[in-house]
Design an enzyme around this catalytic site. Structure first.
Site, PDB file in Angstrom:
ATOM      1  N   ASP A  89     -10.256   2.096   3.013  1.00 35.59           N
ATOM      2  CA  ASP A  89     -10.277   1.564   3.915  1.00 35.59           C
ATOM      3  C   ASP A  89     -10.603   1.922   5.221  1.00 35.59           C
ATOM      4  OD1 ASP A  89      -8.100  -0.547   2.983  1.00 35.59           O
ATOM      5  OD2 ASP A  89      -6.932  -0.145   3.353  1.00 35.59           O
ATOM      6  N   ASN A 137      -4.697   2.033  -1.829  1.00 37.74           N
ATOM      7  CA  ASN A 137      -5.538   0.301  -1.498  1.00 37.74           C
ATOM      8  C   ASN A 137      -6.546   0.137  -3.020  1.00 37.74           C
ATOM      9  OD1 ASN A 137      -7.958   2.639  -0.903  1.00 37.74           O
ATOM     10  ND2 ASN A 137      -8.737  -0.180   0.045  1.00 37.74           N
ATOM     11  N   GLY A 160      -0.253  -2.327  14.979  1.00 37.85           N
ATOM     12  CA  GLY A 160       0.273  -2.174  14.060  1.00 37.85           C
ATOM     13  C   GLY A 160       0.938  -0.474  13.487  1.00 37.85           C
ATOM     14  N   ARG A 189       5.524  -3.873  16.681  1.00 39.96           N
ATOM     15  CA  ARG A 189       6.621  -4.461  17.586  1.00 39.96           C
ATOM     16  C   ARG A 189       7.857  -2.992  17.189  1.00 39.96           C
ATOM     17  NH1 ARG A 189       7.716  -9.868  14.142  1.00 39.96           N
ATOM     18  NH2 ARG A 189       7.593  -8.104  12.450  1.00 39.96           N
ATOM     19  N   THR A 190       7.916  -2.635  15.902  1.00 36.78           N
ATOM     20  CA  THR A 190       8.972  -1.539  15.329  1.00 36.78           C
ATOM     21  C   THR A 190       8.509  -0.427  16.356  1.00 36.78           C
ATOM     22  OG1 THR A 190      10.128  -3.545  13.801  1.00 36.78           O
ATOM     23  CG2 THR A 190      11.238  -0.516  13.630  1.00 36.78           C
ATOM     24  N   LYS A 199       0.935  -0.972  -0.231  1.00 40.39           N
ATOM     25  CA  LYS A 199       0.272   0.365   0.492  1.00 40.39           C
ATOM     26  C   LYS A 199       1.013   0.516  -0.058  1.00 40.39           C
ATOM     27  CE  LYS A 199      -3.404  -2.394   2.108  1.00 40.39           C
ATOM     28  NZ  LYS A 199      -5.062  -2.461   3.196  1.00 40.39           N
TER      29      LYS A 199
END
Length: 273
Positions: free
Chosen positions: A105, A89, A130, A155-156, A68
């Site tokens: 989205d 998208n 996310g 996570r990052t 995307k």
């Protein structure tokens, strides 16, 4: 088949995508026949693969994980909502080898949360897990509903901080999320596609009115089960979002606005069979 209008969804992975079935249902409503395919692209070949599709007569494309943001860079012009999101998208050919990128989205997600799930976004405290292209696409529409606040965790951490700065929202490390605080928790990580759960404490769901996974079907089952066991009052997968955003794409390509209600019903029944 060669003479039918051609559309496709590009992703990696993409074999799981239900977009072909959904768009065929829209075409039945319009009383036309279309061809809609799943096209697998590798990370270093996306631009060549999508260009070839349009050179061969493609008339519209959907973009899913992980392309995307690359599609955002690839198109020649952007809709205002795609520009704000920084992700695309939906690709619409303009002629003369030029393309417009849009992002449906966020419209799909908000429609599903508010209408299908019956949960107001206004004044709610929202956590988004996310920080990829899918999340980029939904934050602006969520902000437009005037929530009490949006927190993003990934996570990052650097990616979460980047989006926090971009949209003026809060970013926190996964292991520092407050307990018994969030009203709506949205899983926008790609890990669900591989059965992985976000690394968050069960106590984060203590006051959760709605836990929502942006993927759908079996891929969402692990996260939604974890959310229910952790105290979420209601859970939902992303099927309604998928159908609603697809309807927006279809309308952009063909000028026909599908009725999403019977298509959601059809897809739920098809999942059972």
């Amino acid at each position: 088949m060669d003479n039918l209008p051609r559309y496709a969804v590009f992703g990696n992975p993409v074999a799981h995508s239900k977009s072909p079935q959904i768009h065929r249902q829209f075409a039945l409503q319009e009383n036309v026949a279309i061809q809609y395919d799943r096209i697998l692209a590798e990370p270093d070949t996306f631009a060549q693969v999508i260009r070839r599709f349009f050179d061969d007569g493609g008339q519209g494309a959907n973009i899913t994980v992980p392309f995307k943001t690359e599609a955002y860079q690839w198109v020649d012009e952007l809709s205002p909502r795609a520009e704000v999101a920084g992700a695309v998208n939906t690709v619409i050919p303009l002629g003369n080898g030029r393309f417009r990128g849009d992002n449906t989205d966020g419209v799909g997600l908000v429609n599903d949360i508010v209408q299908a799930c019956g949960v107001a976004v206004r004044n709610r405290r929202i956590l988004i897990l996310g920080a990829g292209g899918a999340v980029r696409g939904v934050v602006p529409e969520l902000l437009a509903q005037h929530p009490a606040g949006i927190t993003i965790a990934n996570r990052t951490e650097a990616k979460a901080l980047d989006l926090a700065v971009r949209f003026g929202i809060q970013a926190l490390p996964l292991n520092q999320l407050p307990e018994d605080y969030f009203d709506i928790i949205i899983n926008g990580t790609s890990g669900s596609l591989n059965g992985a759960l976000p690394d968050v404490s069960a106590k984060v769901f203590g006051k959760c009115l709605l836990a929502y996974d942006m993927v759908y079907g079996a891929a969402a089952a692990g996260f939604l089960s974890f959310a229910r066991e952790s105290g979420a009052q209601q859970t939902a997968d992303g099927l309604g979002m998928l159908v609603a955003q697809a309807a927006c794409s279809y309308q952009l390509w063909r000028g026909f606005k599908p009725d999403i209600v019977p298509v959601i019903r059809y897809m739920k029944e098809a999942e059972v069979l």
